[in-house]
Design a protein around this motif. Structure first.
Motif, PDB file in Angstrom:
ATOM      1  N   SER A 257      34.447 -62.005  76.291  1.00 48.05           N
ATOM      2  CA  SER A 257      33.611 -61.130  75.466  1.00 48.05           C
ATOM      3  C   SER A 257      33.478 -61.692  74.051  1.00 48.05           C
ATOM      4  N   LEU A 258      34.536 -62.321  73.539  1.00 49.44           N
ATOM      5  CA  LEU A 258      34.457 -62.931  72.206  1.00 49.44           C
ATOM      6  C   LEU A 258      33.495 -64.112  72.222  1.00 49.44           C
ATOM      7  N   TYR A 259      33.533 -64.870  73.307  1.00 46.57           N
ATOM      8  CA  TYR A 259      32.595 -65.984  73.446  1.00 46.57           C
ATOM      9  C   TYR A 259      31.158 -65.465  73.481  1.00 46.57           C
ATOM     10  N   LEU A 260      30.918 -64.400  74.230  1.00 47.13           N
ATOM     11  CA  LEU A 260      29.569 -63.831  74.311  1.00 47.13           C
ATOM     12  C   LEU A 260      29.100 -63.379  72.939  1.00 47.13           C
ATOM     13  N   TRP A 261      29.984 -62.718  72.181  1.00 46.88           N
ATOM     14  CA  TRP A 261      29.611 -62.232  70.855  1.00 46.88           C
ATOM     15  C   TRP A 261      29.178 -63.374  69.940  1.00 46.88           C
ATOM     16  N   GLU A 262      30.013 -64.414  69.870  1.00 43.94           N
ATOM     17  CA  GLU A 262      29.680 -65.512  68.945  1.00 43.94           C
ATOM     18  C   GLU A 262      28.445 -66.270  69.401  1.00 43.94           C
ATOM     19  N   MET A 263      28.229 -66.334  70.707  1.00 42.66           N
ATOM     20  CA  MET A 263      27.009 -66.943  71.229  1.00 42.66           C
ATOM     21  C   MET A 263      25.789 -66.116  70.808  1.00 42.66           C
ATOM     22  N   MET A 264      25.882 -64.795  70.940  1.00 42.42           N
ATOM     23  CA  MET A 264      24.804 -63.899  70.518  1.00 42.42           C
ATOM     24  C   MET A 264      24.485 -64.073  69.039  1.00 42.42           C
ATOM     25  N   TRP A 265      25.532 -64.047  68.221  1.00 41.89           N
ATOM     26  CA  TRP A 265      25.330 -64.125  66.768  1.00 41.89           C
ATOM     27  C   TRP A 265      24.756 -65.480  66.357  1.00 41.89           C
ATOM     28  N   ALA A 266      25.170 -66.535  67.035  1.00 40.19           N
ATOM     29  CA  ALA A 266      24.637 -67.862  66.729  1.00 40.19           C
ATOM     30  C   ALA A 266      23.170 -67.947  67.141  1.00 40.19           C
ATOM     31  N   LEU A 267      22.825 -67.355  68.274  1.00 45.00           N
ATOM     32  CA  LEU A 267      21.450 -67.409  68.782  1.00 45.00           C
ATOM     33  C   LEU A 267      20.476 -66.632  67.895  1.00 45.00           C
ATOM     34  N   GLU A 268      20.930 -65.511  67.337  1.00 45.86           N
ATOM     35  CA  GLU A 268      20.015 -64.710  66.517  1.00 45.86           C
ATOM     36  C   GLU A 268      20.337 -64.819  65.017  1.00 45.86           C
ATOM     37  N   TYR A 269      21.022 -65.909  64.646  1.00 46.97           N
ATOM     38  CA  TYR A 269      21.420 -66.085  63.246  1.00 46.97           C
ATOM     39  C   TYR A 269      20.209 -66.277  62.333  1.00 46.97           C
ATOM     40  N   HIS A 270      20.269 -65.621  61.190  1.00 48.05           N
ATOM     41  CA  HIS A 270      19.240 -65.757  60.148  1.00 48.05           C
ATOM     42  C   HIS A 270      19.924 -66.264  58.889  1.00 48.05           C
ATOM     43  N   PRO A 271      19.469 -67.383  58.310  1.00 49.31           N
ATOM     44  CA  PRO A 271      20.161 -67.979  57.148  1.00 49.31           C
ATOM     45  C   PRO A 271      20.205 -67.101  55.913  1.00 49.31           C
ATOM     46  N   ASP A 272      19.317 -66.096  55.831  1.00 50.23           N
ATOM     47  CA  ASP A 272      19.316 -65.214  54.671  1.00 50.23           C
ATOM     48  C   ASP A 272      20.036 -63.893  54.943  1.00 50.23           C
ATOM     49  N   MET A 273      20.826 -63.851  56.003  1.00 44.54           N
ATOM     50  CA  MET A 273      21.529 -62.614  56.366  1.00 44.54           C
ATOM     51  C   MET A 273      22.418 -62.114  55.233  1.00 44.54           C
ATOM     52  N   PHE A 274      23.154 -63.028  54.609  1.00 47.74           N
ATOM     53  CA  PHE A 274      24.040 -62.648  53.516  1.00 47.74           C
ATOM     54  C   PHE A 274      23.250 -61.983  52.393  1.00 47.74           C
ATOM     55  N   SER A 275      22.135 -62.599  52.014  1.00 49.27           N
ATOM     56  CA  SER A 275      21.303 -62.052  50.939  1.00 49.27           C
ATOM     57  C   SER A 275      20.708 -60.703  51.330  1.00 49.27           C
ATOM     58  N   MET A 276      20.340 -60.570  52.596  1.00 51.46           N
ATOM     59  CA  MET A 276      19.770 -59.308  53.067  1.00 51.46           C
ATOM     60  C   MET A 276      20.762 -58.161  52.912  1.00 51.46           C
ATOM     61  N   TYR A 277      22.036 -58.446  53.109  1.00 52.93           N
ATOM     62  CA  TYR A 277      23.071 -57.423  52.977  1.00 52.93           C
ATOM     63  C   TYR A 277      23.444 -57.175  51.518  1.00 52.93           C
ATOM     64  N   GLU A 278      23.509 -58.250  50.730  1.00 58.80           N
ATOM     65  CA  GLU A 278      23.950 -58.134  49.340  1.00 58.80           C
ATOM     66  C   GLU A 278      22.822 -57.690  48.405  1.00 58.80           C
ATOM     67  N   GLU A 279      21.635 -58.270  48.580  1.00 59.95           N
ATOM     68  CA  GLU A 279      20.488 -57.973  47.708  1.00 59.95           C
ATOM     69  C   GLU A 279      19.236 -57.790  48.570  1.00 59.95           C
ATOM     70  N   PRO A 280      19.120 -56.663  49.265  1.00 60.32           N
ATOM     71  CA  PRO A 280      18.034 -56.433  50.223  1.00 60.32           C
ATOM     72  C   PRO A 280      16.631 -56.677  49.679  1.00 60.32           C
ATOM     73  N   GLU A 281      16.360 -56.229  48.442  1.00 66.52           N
ATOM     74  CA  GLU A 281      15.003 -56.346  47.896  1.00 66.52           C
ATOM     75  C   GLU A 281      14.630 -57.803  47.633  1.00 66.52           C
ATOM     76  N   LEU A 282      15.571 -58.562  47.026  1.00 59.80           N
ATOM     77  CA  LEU A 282      15.307 -59.966  46.728  1.00 59.80           C
ATOM     78  C   LEU A 282      15.197 -60.780  48.014  1.00 59.80           C
ATOM     79  N   ALA A 283      15.923 -60.361  49.041  1.00 63.95           N
ATOM     80  CA  ALA A 283      15.961 -61.114  50.296  1.00 63.95           C
ATOM     81  C   ALA A 283      14.635 -61.077  51.035  1.00 63.95           C
ATOM     82  N   ILE A 284      13.851 -60.014  50.841  1.00 65.43           N
ATOM     83  CA  ILE A 284      12.565 -59.905  51.545  1.00 65.43           C
ATOM     84  C   ILE A 284      11.639 -61.051  51.127  1.00 65.43           C
TER      85      ILE A 284
END
Length: 441
Positions: free
Chosen positions: A315-342
Motif C-alpha cells: 500500500s505504501l508503494y501504491l501511494w508513492e506511485m500515485m503521488w509521483a504520477l500526479e505530481y505537480h511542481p508547484d504543489m508546495f506554492s499552491m499550499y503555501e501561497e494559493p493566490e500567487l501559485a495560480i
C-alpha cells in the motif's frame, strides 16, 4: 538489508507480529536498478540542496522508493517542501513548523490534559452538552493505567476544566478524542511498531491536534488513522509526521468533509460512475439495475487508499506511485501561497522544459486540458475504475444483488497487484480522455 537480484518483498522492512500471519501478502519487490535508492536520491540534489524532481519521479514511477529514504521522499511528494528550495531554506521551514506544531499541541493540552500525556482516551469524558462525566468506571476506561483522584473525577479528568463553560467547538473536539482513541487501537495492530505505547500515543496526539486545527473536517472515523499511521512509522519526529499528514489531508480532506445532505467522498463516487459509464457501459448499467448506481460499495477504497486490499508494504508503494504520477511542481506554492501559485501554475505549464517536472498522469491532464470536467480527475478514481474493470466479467455473471458486489470486491484483498493496478489505471485514464475528447468534437 542487502538487495538481491530477485528483489526484496516490500513487507520485509515492516516487522509483523508472529501471531498476525493473516492478511494480504506482499507482491511488490524492491529491486536494485528500478527502485529509487538512497544513492540516487542523494545524487539528485545540487550542492545547495535543489532537487532534480524530474529524475526522482521517473525512478519512483518505475519501482517505488527504498524504505530507508521513504519518509524524506514523501515529504516532497505530498508538498511539504519545494524541490527548488535549498538545504538551509528547508531546515528553517522545518524548525518553524516544529515550533508551530508545539504551540498547537500546547493549546490542545490546555483544553484536555490527556494530549501529550502518553495516555489515550477510549471513552468519552464529557457529555454532548459539555458537562464532565463523573462516573469513575467511565474515567477508568478512558485512562486504564491511571487512577483518577476525586478532584479529577469531578472535572472530567482535567483539573483545569473545573467550572469552565465550554463553547461548541471545544465540546465537539473533546467528543472526538475517544473516537480517535478507539481507531488508534485498531490501526495496524499487526505491526510490531505499535506494540509500543509511545507510538500509539504519538498517533493519537497527531490526530487530536489535527482535529483541533481543521475546524471544517475535524476527525472522521473510517480512514484518517489508516492514512496517518504509515507516516508515524516513516518519520520519527512527531512534528514532521504531523506536517506530512497535514499535507496529505490537503489532497484528501474533501473525502472526509460531510454534510447532512452529502458524503464527502460523493464527488469521487460520481466521477467513478461517469468513468465506468464511458469505459464499461454494460457494467455500469448492471450496477444501476442492482441499485448500486451511487457506487457506495467503493467508498472504502477511496477513504483508505487501498489499505484493506493490499499488504502494508504494497500500500505504501501504491501511494508513492500515485503521488509521483500526479505530481505537480508547484504543489508546495499552491499550499503555501494559493493566490500567487495560480499565476505561477499557468506560466510553468507553458514552458516545454518544465513538463518533465510533472508526473506522468498529470502530464496527460495538461495535454488534454480539462475537457469533460471543470477540474482533472484524481488518479484514485482511475485506480478504483481499474479494479472494477478487472472484475467486470465476474460482476456481470455472478452479482445478483449489492451484497454480491461487495463480496466480489472484498475478495480482491490479497489478489491485487499494486504495480499492475497503477499501470492499468494510467491506460484507462488515457482511453477515457480520448473518448471524452471525441465526444466534444
Amino acid at each position: 538489508m542487502m538487495w538481491r537480484d530477485s528483489g526484496v518483498p516490500a513487507d520485509s522492512f515492516y516487522e509483523a507480529r508472529t501471531e498476525c500471519a493473516e492478511g494480504p501478502k506482499s507482491k511488490f519487490k524492491i529491486k536494485a536498478g528500478k527502485t529509487l535508492s538512497a544513492r540516487r536520491w542523494h545524487a539528485a540534489f545540487s550542492p545547495e540542496g535543489c532537487l532534480d524532481i524530474a529524475s526522482v519521479l521517473s525512478r519512483i514511477q518505475r519501482g517505488g522508493v527504498h524504505p530507508s529514504i521513504r519518509g524524506e521522499v514523501w515529504e516532497f511528494l505530498v508538498g511539504c517542501f519545494d524541490p527548488k528550495s535549498t538545504f538551509d531554506e528547508r531546515e528553517q521551514l522545518r524548525q518553524h513548523r516544529r515550533v508551530q506544531y508545539a504551540r498547537w499541541k500546547e493549546v490542545c493540552q490546555e483544553l484536555d490534559s490527556h494530549v501529550g500525556s502518553g495516555r489515550i482516551i477510549t471513552a468519552p469524558v464529557i457529555t454532548e452538552d459539555g458537562q464532565p462525566i463523573q462516573d469513575p468506571l467511565v474515567l477508568q476506561e478512558a485512562n486504564p493505567d491511571h487512577v483518577p483522584s476525586s478532584r479529577e473525577q469531578a472535572t472530567g479528568g482535567s483539573e483545569s476544566n473545573a467550572h469552565v463553560c465550554l463553547d461548541k467547538q471545544i465540546i465537539e473536539w473533546k467528543l472526538t478524542l475517544h473516537q480517535i482513541g478507539l481507531d488508534v487501537l485498531r490501526t495496524d495492530r499487526t505491526l510490531v511498531f505499535y506494540e509500543k505505547k509511545e507510538n500509539l500515543a504519538k498517533l493519537w496526539d497527531i490526530l487530536a491536534v489535527y482535529a483541533w486545527i481543521d475546524k471544517d473536517v475535524g476527525y472522521c472515523q473510517g480512514g484518517m488513522s489508516d492514512l496517518c499511521s504509515p507516516i508515524i512509522i516513516l518519520l520519527e519526529d512527531e512534528a514532521d509526521a504531523f506536517w506530512c499528514f497535514e499535507r496529505l489531508m490537503r489532497k484528501l480532506r474533501g473525502n472526509f468533509k460531510c454534510t447532512e445532505r452529502s458524503v464527502g467522498v460523493e464527488n469521487q463516487l460520481q466521477s467513478l460512475a461517469s468513468i465506468t459509464q464511458v469505459l464499461d457501459p454494460k457494467l455500469h448499467q448492471h450496477l444501476e439495475t442492482l441499485g448500486g448506481g451511487d457506487y457506495l460499495f467503493a467508498v472504502r477504497m477511496f477513504m483508505v487508499l487501498f489499505r484493506r486490499e493490499l499488504s502494508f508494504g504494497d500500500s505504501l508503494y501504491l501511494w508513492e506511485m500515485m503521488w509521483a504520477l500526479e505530481y505537480h511542481p508547484d504543489m508546495f506554492s499552491m499550499y503555501e501561497e494559493p493566490e500567487l501559485a495560480i499565476e505561477k501554475n499557468e506560466m510553468s505549464i507553458g514552458k516545454v522544459k518544465s513538463i518533465r517536472q510533472f508526473g506522468k498522469f498529470e502530464r496527460e491532464n495538461i495535454k488534454n486540458g480539462s475537457k469533460g470536467s471543470e477540474t482533472p480527475l484524481p488518479i484514485t478514481v482511475f485506480l478504483v475504475a481499474s479494479v472494477l474493470k478487472e472484475k467486470s466479467a465476474k460482476l456481470l455473471q455472478e452479482a445478483r444483488g449489492l451484497d454480491d458486489v461487495v463480496k466480489i470486491l472484498n475478495d480482491v484483498s490479497g489478489d491485487l497487484d499494486a504495480k499492475k493496478t497503477c499501470s492499468h489505471a494510467i491506460k484507462l485514464h488515457k482511453k477515457y480522455l480520448k473518448m471524452v475528447s471525441k465526444s466534444f468534437k
